[in-house]
Scaffold this motif. Structure first.
Motif, PDB file in Angstrom:
ATOM      1  N   HIS A   1       0.498  -1.575  -0.016  1.00  0.00           N
ATOM      2  CA  HIS A   1       0.124   0.331   0.407  1.00  0.00           C
ATOM      3  C   HIS A   1       0.576   1.221  -0.359  1.00  0.00           C
ATOM      4  CE1 HIS A   1      -3.580   2.795   1.182  1.00  0.00           C
ATOM      5  NE2 HIS A   1      -2.919   3.412   1.520  1.00  0.00           N
ATOM      6  N   GLN A   2       2.255   1.287   1.151  1.00  0.00           N
ATOM      7  CA  GLN A   2       3.062   1.979   0.965  1.00  0.00           C
ATOM      8  C   GLN A   2       4.010   2.630  -0.052  1.00  0.00           C
ATOM      9  OE1 GLN A   2       6.700   2.596   2.636  1.00  0.00           O
ATOM     10  NE2 GLN A   2       5.787   0.159   1.778  1.00  0.00           N
ATOM     11  N   TRP A   3       4.266   1.345  -1.040  1.00  0.00           N
ATOM     12  CA  TRP A   3       5.769   1.446  -1.663  1.00  0.00           C
ATOM     13  C   TRP A   3       5.423   2.131  -2.750  1.00  0.00           C
ATOM     14  CZ3 TRP A   3       6.442  -3.242  -5.257  1.00  0.00           C
ATOM     15  CH2 TRP A   3       7.484  -2.885  -6.497  1.00  0.00           C
ATOM     16  N   VAL A   4       3.929   2.483  -3.019  1.00  0.00           N
ATOM     17  CA  VAL A   4       4.284   3.812  -4.065  1.00  0.00           C
ATOM     18  C   VAL A   4       4.115   4.759  -3.988  1.00  0.00           C
ATOM     19  CG1 VAL A   4       3.481   2.151  -6.099  1.00  0.00           C
ATOM     20  CG2 VAL A   4       1.821   3.406  -4.428  1.00  0.00           C
ATOM     21  N   THR A   5       3.919   4.858  -2.508  1.00  0.00           N
ATOM     22  CA  THR A   5       4.024   6.288  -2.523  1.00  0.00           C
ATOM     23  C   THR A   5       4.675   6.924  -1.591  1.00  0.00           C
ATOM     24  OG1 THR A   5       2.753   5.855  -0.152  1.00  0.00           O
ATOM     25  CG2 THR A   5       0.993   6.322  -2.505  1.00  0.00           C
ATOM     26  N   THR A   6       6.238   6.336  -0.886  1.00  0.00           N
ATOM     27  CA  THR A   6       7.144   6.750   0.608  1.00  0.00           C
ATOM     28  C   THR A   6       8.232   6.413  -0.291  1.00  0.00           C
ATOM     29  OG1 THR A   6       7.322   5.406   2.282  1.00  0.00           O
ATOM     30  CG2 THR A   6       5.342   7.025   2.326  1.00  0.00           C
ATOM     31  N   GLU A   7       9.554   7.214   0.313  1.00  0.00           N
ATOM     32  CA  GLU A   7      10.656   6.388   0.168  1.00  0.00           C
ATOM     33  C   GLU A   7      11.822   6.713   1.046  1.00  0.00           C
ATOM     34  OE1 GLU A   7      11.637   9.989  -2.290  1.00  0.00           O
ATOM     35  OE2 GLU A   7      10.773   9.588  -4.312  1.00  0.00           O
ATOM     36  N   GLY A   8      12.672   5.658   0.926  1.00  0.00           N
ATOM     37  CA  GLY A   8      13.220   5.772   2.517  1.00  0.00           C
ATOM     38  C   GLY A   8      13.578   3.993   2.003  1.00  0.00           C
ATOM     39  N   SER A   9      13.276   3.218   2.127  1.00  0.00           N
ATOM     40  CA  SER A   9      13.972   1.405   2.509  1.00  0.00           C
ATOM     41  C   SER A   9      13.695   1.104   1.502  1.00  0.00           C
ATOM     42  CB  SER A   9      13.354   1.279   3.400  1.00  0.00           C
ATOM     43  OG  SER A   9      14.161  -0.224   3.522  1.00  0.00           O
ATOM     44  N   LEU A  10      14.088  -0.461   1.176  1.00  0.00           N
ATOM     45  CA  LEU A  10      13.280  -1.556  -0.108  1.00  0.00           C
ATOM     46  C   LEU A  10      12.567  -0.820  -0.911  1.00  0.00           C
ATOM     47  CD1 LEU A  10      15.068  -3.150  -1.915  1.00  0.00           C
ATOM     48  CD2 LEU A  10      14.074  -4.677  -0.510  1.00  0.00           C
ATOM     49  N   TYR A  11      11.302  -0.920   0.103  1.00  0.00           N
ATOM     50  CA  TYR A  11       9.883  -0.710  -0.809  1.00  0.00           C
ATOM     51  C   TYR A  11       9.141   0.519  -0.454  1.00  0.00           C
ATOM     52  CZ  TYR A  11      10.669  -5.537  -3.021  1.00  0.00           C
ATOM     53  OH  TYR A  11      11.472  -6.569  -3.267  1.00  0.00           O
ATOM     54  N   GLY A  12       9.899   1.510  -0.103  1.00  0.00           N
ATOM     55  CA  GLY A  12       9.527   2.822   0.419  1.00  0.00           C
ATOM     56  C   GLY A  12       9.610   3.003   1.883  1.00  0.00           C
ATOM     57  N   ASN A  13       8.997   2.914   2.544  1.00  0.00           N
ATOM     58  CA  ASN A  13       9.571   3.066   3.962  1.00  0.00           C
ATOM     59  C   ASN A  13       9.657   1.622   4.735  1.00  0.00           C
ATOM     60  OD1 ASN A  13       7.438   2.723   4.644  1.00  0.00           O
ATOM     61  ND2 ASN A  13       6.679   4.470   5.364  1.00  0.00           N
ATOM     62  N   GLN A  14       9.973   0.289   4.016  1.00  0.00           N
ATOM     63  CA  GLN A  14       9.517  -0.464   4.519  1.00  0.00           C
ATOM     64  C   GLN A  14      10.947  -1.345   3.964  1.00  0.00           C
ATOM     65  OE1 GLN A  14       7.199  -2.211   7.345  1.00  0.00           O
ATOM     66  NE2 GLN A  14       7.753  -0.069   7.808  1.00  0.00           N
ATOM     67  N   TRP A  15      10.943  -2.235   4.940  1.00  0.00           N
ATOM     68  CA  TRP A  15      11.918  -3.150   4.689  1.00  0.00           C
ATOM     69  C   TRP A  15      11.571  -4.948   4.227  1.00  0.00           C
ATOM     70  CZ3 TRP A  15      14.871  -7.473   5.296  1.00  0.00           C
ATOM     71  CH2 TRP A  15      16.735  -8.057   4.551  1.00  0.00           C
ATOM     72  N   VAL A  16      12.108  -5.463   3.568  1.00  0.00           N
ATOM     73  CA  VAL A  16      11.421  -6.489   3.306  1.00  0.00           C
ATOM     74  C   VAL A  16      12.684  -7.974   2.621  1.00  0.00           C
ATOM     75  CG1 VAL A  16       8.894  -6.669   4.120  1.00  0.00           C
ATOM     76  CG2 VAL A  16       9.540  -6.566   1.802  1.00  0.00           C
ATOM     77  N   ASP A  17      12.913  -8.913   2.730  1.00  0.00           N
ATOM     78  CA  ASP A  17      13.593  -9.573   1.972  1.00  0.00           C
ATOM     79  C   ASP A  17      12.812 -10.465   0.975  1.00  0.00           C
ATOM     80  OD1 ASP A  17      12.012 -10.839   3.954  1.00  0.00           O
ATOM     81  OD2 ASP A  17      13.604 -13.091   4.193  1.00  0.00           O
ATOM     82  N   ARG A  18      11.969  -9.915   0.248  1.00  0.00           N
ATOM     83  CA  ARG A  18      11.561 -11.150  -0.920  1.00  0.00           C
ATOM     84  C   ARG A  18      11.064  -9.878  -1.856  1.00  0.00           C
ATOM     85  NH1 ARG A  18      11.088 -14.044   2.383  1.00  0.00           N
ATOM     86  NH2 ARG A  18       9.424 -15.207   3.360  1.00  0.00           N
ATOM     87  N   PRO A  19      11.208 -10.030  -3.664  1.00  0.00           N
ATOM     88  CA  PRO A  19      11.485  -9.626  -4.889  1.00  0.00           C
ATOM     89  C   PRO A  19      10.158  -9.035  -5.270  1.00  0.00           C
ATOM     90  CG  PRO A  19      12.071 -12.469  -4.813  1.00  0.00           C
ATOM     91  CD  PRO A  19      10.948 -12.136  -3.267  1.00  0.00           C
ATOM     92  N   PRO A  20      10.499  -7.680  -5.653  1.00  0.00           N
ATOM     93  CA  PRO A  20       9.584  -7.374  -6.555  1.00  0.00           C
ATOM     94  C   PRO A  20       8.451  -7.641  -6.904  1.00  0.00           C
ATOM     95  CG  PRO A  20      11.133  -6.533  -7.683  1.00  0.00           C
ATOM     96  CD  PRO A  20      11.747  -7.885  -6.261  1.00  0.00           C
ATOM     97  N   GLY A  21       8.059  -9.007  -7.444  1.00  0.00           N
ATOM     98  CA  GLY A  21       7.117  -9.856  -8.193  1.00  0.00           C
ATOM     99  C   GLY A  21       5.812  -9.356  -7.146  1.00  0.00           C
ATOM    100  N   LEU A  22       6.499 -10.374  -5.657  1.00  0.00           N
ATOM    101  CA  LEU A  22       5.639 -10.644  -4.606  1.00  0.00           C
ATOM    102  C   LEU A  22       4.077  -9.305  -4.466  1.00  0.00           C
ATOM    103  CD1 LEU A  22       3.951 -13.119  -2.704  1.00  0.00           C
ATOM    104  CD2 LEU A  22       6.353 -12.035  -1.441  1.00  0.00           C
ATOM    105  N   LEU A  23       5.125  -8.408  -4.146  1.00  0.00           N
ATOM    106  CA  LEU A  23       4.427  -6.497  -3.983  1.00  0.00           C
ATOM    107  C   LEU A  23       3.651  -6.346  -4.755  1.00  0.00           C
ATOM    108  CD1 LEU A  23       5.223  -5.413  -1.306  1.00  0.00           C
ATOM    109  CD2 LEU A  23       7.379  -7.341  -1.751  1.00  0.00           C
ATOM    110  N   ILE A  24       4.040  -6.446  -5.876  1.00  0.00           N
ATOM    111  CA  ILE A  24       2.962  -6.284  -7.482  1.00  0.00           C
ATOM    112  C   ILE A  24       1.450  -7.061  -6.957  1.00  0.00           C
ATOM    113  CG2 ILE A  24       2.403  -6.246  -9.230  1.00  0.00           C
ATOM    114  CD1 ILE A  24       5.876  -5.789 -10.399  1.00  0.00           C
TER     115      ILE A  24
END
Length: 515
Positions: A58-81
């Protein structure tokens, strides 16, 4: 009386002949069965991963700072899509239904792919065997199959890749058609890696199959590699223009080595208990019997290229499960495709009766597990974690943020809270912030979260520090105990709470683990 018995015996044979006829109506019936298995889970509470990845997406496309927006998780980007798609759907359908519909769509893709793969291996009977096996193993609650688990998108893409690789090798006509199918197999196999970083299953299967299938197979390696390059290069471009290639590689692979070290150096009680539960789940689901049939068939068909490639597929799946070190039950979903293919191979090898029994037992196991859980599911009871989130949601104000110590990010999603701390799962906290330096900085900062949740104990794993305890004691006060989870509010924040509260509704189950 004899005529009645004969009619009673004929009916199952008619059904069996219809099932193994290979008609489209049979595939439709299998898909309907998969849907029925999953229907009760439309009311199931969010698991830790479901809520957490919705939060991140939800926040990946609206924030910056870590791997996925302001969150860091050990998963590839396809899963987040995939979870972003569920997040968009949730605006109209709610989180639970949106997640389960996306999961159903993935299973439909996987079952159809298994149908075609099994058909290439052993005709109509092989198609039915593979599709039913995949339906049973991806639908059983024993493996958390009805949920949108992190492995399910990878299973769907591995199944597509296997089906395309088999069709390119044995079923396609014309060099161009074979090349296109090989490219599709490569693209699907590489895309599975972008869902979960150890899901190289489809690529392993295709490479082994084409290597041992003679000159015709070896000609497919180049177009297969070209297909695989497309999603991998797209991801490389995203990484280079965003968080950095090194940061992405460290998250997906470097972190896993560190995490395994942390798991092994911690108490072995929890992993050992999960390993035992995992083994029991494999037996109870029928997967152990199907694995035995698959290995037996591979031995019988050891000279056949598909058998050799299936052995590689199964071996890679086992390696991926064992290498994770955590033994979460849904890891067993990685076995679904090799065991589905093994069922089709068993049909081809003349083990029809044996594979019928194995598949029937697996389907019965899935049915029993679903039926057992359905009464609690349809009541819509929360888990203890989602109950904590629901309580916070009822008392929070728009724009509030929260921190859960440690893990269980579904609390934040259900509570409608933003996540200022970048590690919302317990394992990244233990690996990347073991002294709680970042967590303490967040809690003591000017923008400290309004809410703090103690899921079990701040002393879990012995990672709490004097600085952490001090900032909690000086800046937060306990306002509620929800199903054993203590909820704190920042002392300078006022919300409509009538004194300390103890509350716990009827529960579906405790869903506070991480994967």
């Amino acid at each position: 009386m004899q005529a009645t018995r004969r009619r009673g015996a004929v009916a199952p044979r008619v059904v069996l002949r219809w099932l193994e006829s290979g008609r489209w109506s049979v595939l439709a019936a299998v898909l309907a069965l998969a849907t029925l298995f999953r229907l009760p889970y439309a009311w199931a509470p969010l698991s830790s991963d479901e809520g957490g990845f919705l939060l991140v997406a939800h926040q990946w496309v609206t924030t910056e700072g870590s791997l996925y927006g302001n969150q860091w998780v050990d998963r590839p980007p396809g899963l987040l899509i995939v979870f972003r798609a569920a997040d968009v759907l949730s605006e109209a359908l709610g989180d639970r239904l949106a997640l389960r519909l996306v999961a159903l769509a993935l299973v439909v893709v996987a079952v159809v792919a298994a149908w075609f793969a099994g058909g290439v291996v052993a005709g109509s009977r092989g198609a039915v065997a593979a599709a039913l096996t995949l339906t049973a193993l991806t639908s059983t609650p024993v493996f958390s199959g009805p949920r949108l688990t992190t492995g399910l998108p990878g299973v769907a893409l591995v199944a597509v890749g296997v089906a395309c690789a088999l069709s390119a090798t044995y079923d396609a006509r014309g060099r161009r058609g074979r090349a296109l199918l090989a490219a599709a197999a490569g693209a699907a196999g590489a895309s599975a890696l972008l869902m979960k970083q150890n899901y190289a299953d489809g690529l392993v299967f295709a490479l082994v199959l084409w290597t041992v299938a003679g000159a015709r197979g070896r000609r497919l390696i180049l177009p297969g590699a070209a297909g695989a390059a497309v999603p991998l290069l797209a991801t490389l471009w995203w990484a280079a223009t965003g968080p950095g290639v090194g940061a992405v590689w460290e998250a997906l692979y470097g972190f896993r080595e560190q995490a395994l070290s942390v798991i092994l150096s911690s108490s072995t009680v929890a992993p050992a208990e999960r390993a035992l539960t995992f083994a029991l789940a494999v037996v109870a689901s029928g997967a152990a019997l199907l694995a035995g049939v698959t290995v037996w068939t591979i031995v019988r068909e050891r000279r056949h290229a598909v058998a050799i490639a299936t052995l590689a597929l199964l071996g890679w799946a086992v390696f991926g499960i064992v290498g994770g070190g955590s033994w979460w039950r849904h890891y067993a979903l990685q076995l679904a495709v090799p065991l589905a293919l093994g069922a089709a191979l068993a049909v081809r090898s003349g083990l029809l009766r044996t594979v019928r029994v194995a598949i029937a037992l697996s389907l019965v196991s899935t049915l029993v597990a679903v039926a057992w859980l359905t009464p609690a599911l349809v009541r819509g009871w929360p888990s203890s974690g989602t109950a904590a989130g629901e309580w916070i949601h009822d008392h929070a104000s728009p724009g509030d943020s929260g921190l859960v110590a440690y893990g269980s990010p579904q609390v934040l999603r259900v509570g409608g809270l933003a996540a200022p701390y970048e590690y919302s799962w317990s394992l990244p906290t233990r690996v990347r912030d073991p002294d709680l330096v970042e967590m303490t900085a967040v809690l003591s900062g000017a923008d400290a979260p309004e809410w703090l949740v103690e899921m079990g104990s701040f002393t879990w794993w012995g990672i709490d520090t004097d600085a952490f305890r001090s900032v909690v004691a000086s800046r937060y006060r306990e306002v509620a105990d929800v199903c054993g989870h203590r909820i704190y509010l920042r002392i300078d924040v006022r919300r409509d709470i009538a004194g300390p509260t103890r509350w716990c509704p009827d529960l579906f189950g405790r869903t506070t683990g991480s994967s």
